[in-house]
Design an enzyme around this catalytic site. Structure first.
Site, PDB file in Angstrom:
ATOM      1  CB  THR A 158      41.908  33.447  41.492  1.00 26.76           C
ATOM      2  OG1 THR A 158      42.616  34.547  42.053  1.00 26.76           O
ATOM      3  CG2 THR A 158      41.129  33.913  40.271  1.00 26.76           C
ATOM      4  CG  HIS A 281      40.122  37.715  36.380  1.00 27.12           C
ATOM      5  ND1 HIS A 281      40.345  36.623  37.188  1.00 27.12           N
ATOM      6  CD2 HIS A 281      41.324  38.003  35.841  1.00 27.12           C
ATOM      7  CE1 HIS A 281      41.622  36.281  37.113  1.00 27.12           C
ATOM      8  NE2 HIS A 281      42.247  37.106  36.301  1.00 27.12           N
ATOM      9  NE  ARG A 284      43.410  40.493  32.729  1.00 26.01           N
ATOM     10  CZ  ARG A 284      44.274  41.009  31.865  1.00 26.01           C
ATOM     11  NH1 ARG A 284      43.987  42.149  31.272  1.00 26.01           N
ATOM     12  NH2 ARG A 284      45.427  40.422  31.597  1.00 26.01           N
ATOM     13  N   GLY A 335      43.278  47.244  39.754  1.00 23.34           N
ATOM     14  CA  GLY A 335      44.368  46.555  39.078  1.00 23.34           C
ATOM     15  C   GLY A 335      45.124  47.450  38.129  1.00 23.34           C
TER      16      GLY A 335
HETATM   17  C1  FMN Z   1      47.600  42.286  33.628  1.00 19.64           C
HETATM   18  C2  FMN Z   1      46.663  41.637  34.593  1.00 19.64           C
HETATM   19  C3  FMN Z   1      47.008  40.442  35.187  1.00 19.64           C
HETATM   20  C4  FMN Z   1      46.150  39.841  36.110  1.00 19.64           C
HETATM   21  N1  FMN Z   1      46.538  38.691  36.733  1.00 19.64           N
HETATM   22  C5  FMN Z   1      45.760  38.169  37.696  1.00 19.64           C
HETATM   23  C6  FMN Z   1      46.208  37.048  38.438  1.00 19.64           C
HETATM   24  O1  FMN Z   1      47.306  36.537  38.241  1.00 19.64           O
HETATM   25  N2  FMN Z   1      45.368  36.552  39.388  1.00 19.64           N
HETATM   26  C7  FMN Z   1      44.137  37.105  39.651  1.00 19.64           C
HETATM   27  O2  FMN Z   1      43.417  36.617  40.519  1.00 19.64           O
HETATM   28  N3  FMN Z   1      43.704  38.186  38.978  1.00 19.64           N
HETATM   29  C8  FMN Z   1      44.489  38.730  38.024  1.00 19.64           C
HETATM   30  N4  FMN Z   1      44.061  39.840  37.350  1.00 19.64           N
HETATM   31  C9  FMN Z   1      42.776  40.457  37.718  1.00 19.64           C
HETATM   32  C10 FMN Z   1      42.957  41.499  38.826  1.00 19.64           C
HETATM   33  O3  FMN Z   1      43.327  40.909  40.032  1.00 19.64           O
HETATM   34  C11 FMN Z   1      41.661  42.272  39.085  1.00 19.64           C
HETATM   35  O4  FMN Z   1      40.602  41.377  39.321  1.00 19.64           O
HETATM   36  C12 FMN Z   1      41.294  43.200  37.935  1.00 19.64           C
HETATM   37  O5  FMN Z   1      42.429  43.698  37.277  1.00 19.64           O
HETATM   38  C13 FMN Z   1      40.492  44.346  38.506  1.00 19.64           C
HETATM   39  O6  FMN Z   1      40.018  45.150  37.499  1.00 19.64           O
HETATM   40  P1  FMN Z   1      40.692  46.548  37.054  1.00 19.64           P
HETATM   41  O7  FMN Z   1      41.973  46.208  36.391  1.00 19.64           O
HETATM   42  O8  FMN Z   1      39.656  47.053  36.103  1.00 19.64           O
HETATM   43  O9  FMN Z   1      40.861  47.389  38.275  1.00 19.64           O
HETATM   44  C14 FMN Z   1      44.894  40.451  36.412  1.00 19.64           C
HETATM   45  C15 FMN Z   1      44.553  41.653  35.801  1.00 19.64           C
HETATM   46  C16 FMN Z   1      45.414  42.256  34.909  1.00 19.64           C
HETATM   47  C17 FMN Z   1      45.021  43.575  34.304  1.00 19.64           C
END
Ligand code: FMN
Length: 384
Positions: A158, A281, A284, A335
């Site tokens: 990432t 992400h 986020r 996700g």
């Molecule tokens: C609760 C949560 C924790 C996440 N933790 C990580 C992580 O540890 N590493 C990472 O690369 N992305 C993380 N993500 C991002 C997801 O891999 C992904 O990019 C994203 O959730 C996709 O969007 P969506 O939730 O709208 O489908 C996280 C997302 C959420 C919702």
């Protein structure tokens, strides 16, 4: 209401909002700052429109895709989500098992609280692993050796967390790492007894205070002590030279996750990487960042067939997944919907979410007049 009555993944989100403490739900659902990028992920997908073809024999159709040598049953999989265990006891294992059952990829987060070996052992399937890489090459080497020994088939590094994000909703609800058990957080938990007994108490009884079992930068830090930004932000000091070095350490599929610029796709090709995940992400990280669907065509063009281009962030319908395929993605990760499924029904809840999306992909393939994912990729099916 049971998760089985959810007609789509938005229903799962509504049900999960009721089931989970507000702080936990906010941690999952929220984006950074004003949620502009998170919300634009949906809006941008909705702006893309299909141009379906008629009079096509669609009686025999399939949605399989081959990614890194494995034939998956659908063009989507589960994105890595850290600390998923706050939504469901051992949610990572529930998601891995559901993905295995449905033959779609599952990506374990290295911010998860279940050891990667236990997840690997929990089901016999192809699994991918995401990592926030430390610049310290000795630590990075140890992580890579551990991932290889555990049998992970692809490593997703990432790159969009150079620093911790400004997630104001988490600050407001008190849900931050390290976790402070403030009166507000405790009251939030007490109002959700099913979560308190089924998730918190069960986890504490089984493992004690959860630890980030797969951290690459520290040795099993406790989530009470772990400093979020510190644990992830080491990415700030990795660079393309690091990726070239990593390429030599990891012979299996190597991807970077969090790409939004076509020049980064070119650099990934130059590094000899296998793929990129076009992602913000889930909104986020950088509020104001573009949405994957907006930059996919340029990135796919820059990749020029030399990278496997995946996309995530905001995909909620089978049709959204087909839009990404039409604009250059080989597959999509989702996700939050799967974590909501896990929160509501464990493995069965995740399977339900996967089944809903699979049925939508199948129906929309037929409506488009396409018999395969390759046909969607090759056809001229969308206007932007
Ligand atoms: C609760 C949560 C924790 C996440 N933790 C990580 C992580 O540890 N590493 C990472 O690369 N992305 C993380 N993500 C991002 C997801 O891999 C992904 O990019 C994203 O959730 C996709 O969007 P969506 O939730 O709208 O489908 C996280 C997302 C959420 C919702």
């Amino acid at each position: 209401m049971s998760f089985a009555r959810a007609l789509n993944v938005f229903d799962l989100e509504r049900m999960a909002r009721r089931r989970l403490p507000a702080g936990v739900f906010g941690f999952i659902a929220g984006g950074a700052q004003d949620d502009r990028t998170r919300d634009n992920n949906r809006a941008a997908l909705e702006r893309v429109r299909f141009k379906p073809r008629g009079l096509v024999d669609i009686a025999e159709r399939g949605q399989e895709v081959t990614l890194f040598g494995h034939r998956f049953a659908s063009p989507f999989g589960i994105a890595p989500m850290g600390i998923a265990g706050i939504a469901r006891f051992e949610a990572d294992i529930a998601m891995a098992r559901a993905a295995a059952r449905m033959n779609v990829p599952f990506t374990l987060s290295n911010m998860s609280t279940v050891p990667m070996e236990a997840v690997a052992r929990s089901c016999d399937s192809v699994k991918w692993l995401q990592v926030y890489m430390p610049a310290d090459r000795e630590r990075a080497s140890r992580f890579v050796a551990r991932a290889a020994a555990a049998g992970y088939q692809a490593l997703l590094v990432t790159i969009d967390v150079p620093v911790g994000a400004n997630r104001e909703n988490n600050l407001r609800s008190g849900f931050t790492l390290p976790l402070h058990l403030s009166p507000r957080v405790i009251a939030d938990g007490l109002l959700h007894p099913r979560w308190l007994a089924g998730v918190l108490a069960r986890t504490l009884a089984a493992t004690g205070v959860p630890r980030l079992e797969n951290s690459a930068v520290a040795d099993r830090p406790s989530i009470l002590a772990a400093r979020n930004a510190e644990l992830r932000a080491r990415g700030a000091t990795i660079d393309w030279a690091f990726m070239r070095w990593l390429r030599d350490q990891w012979p299996r599929a190597l991807l970077i996750k969090g790409v939004l610029h076509e020049d980064d796709a070119r650099a990934a090709v130059a590094c000899g990487l296998d793929g990129v995940v076009v992602s913000n992400h889930g909104g986020r990280q950088l509020d104001g960042a573009a949405s994957p669907i907006e930059v996919l065509p340029a990135i796919a063009a820059a990749a020029g067939g030399r990278l496997t281009v995946l996309a995530d962030s905001g995909f909620r319908r089978g049709g959204d997944i087909l839009k990404a395929v039409a604009l250059g993605a080989r597959g999509v990760l989702c996700g939050r919907p799967f974590l909501y499924g896990a929160a509501l029904g464990g493995e069965a809840g995740v399977t339900h979410a996967l089944t809903l999306l699979r049925a939508e992909v199948d129906r929309d393939l037929a409506m488009l007049g396409a018999t395969s994912i390759a046909a969607v990729a090759a056809g001229d099916f969308v206007i932007r």
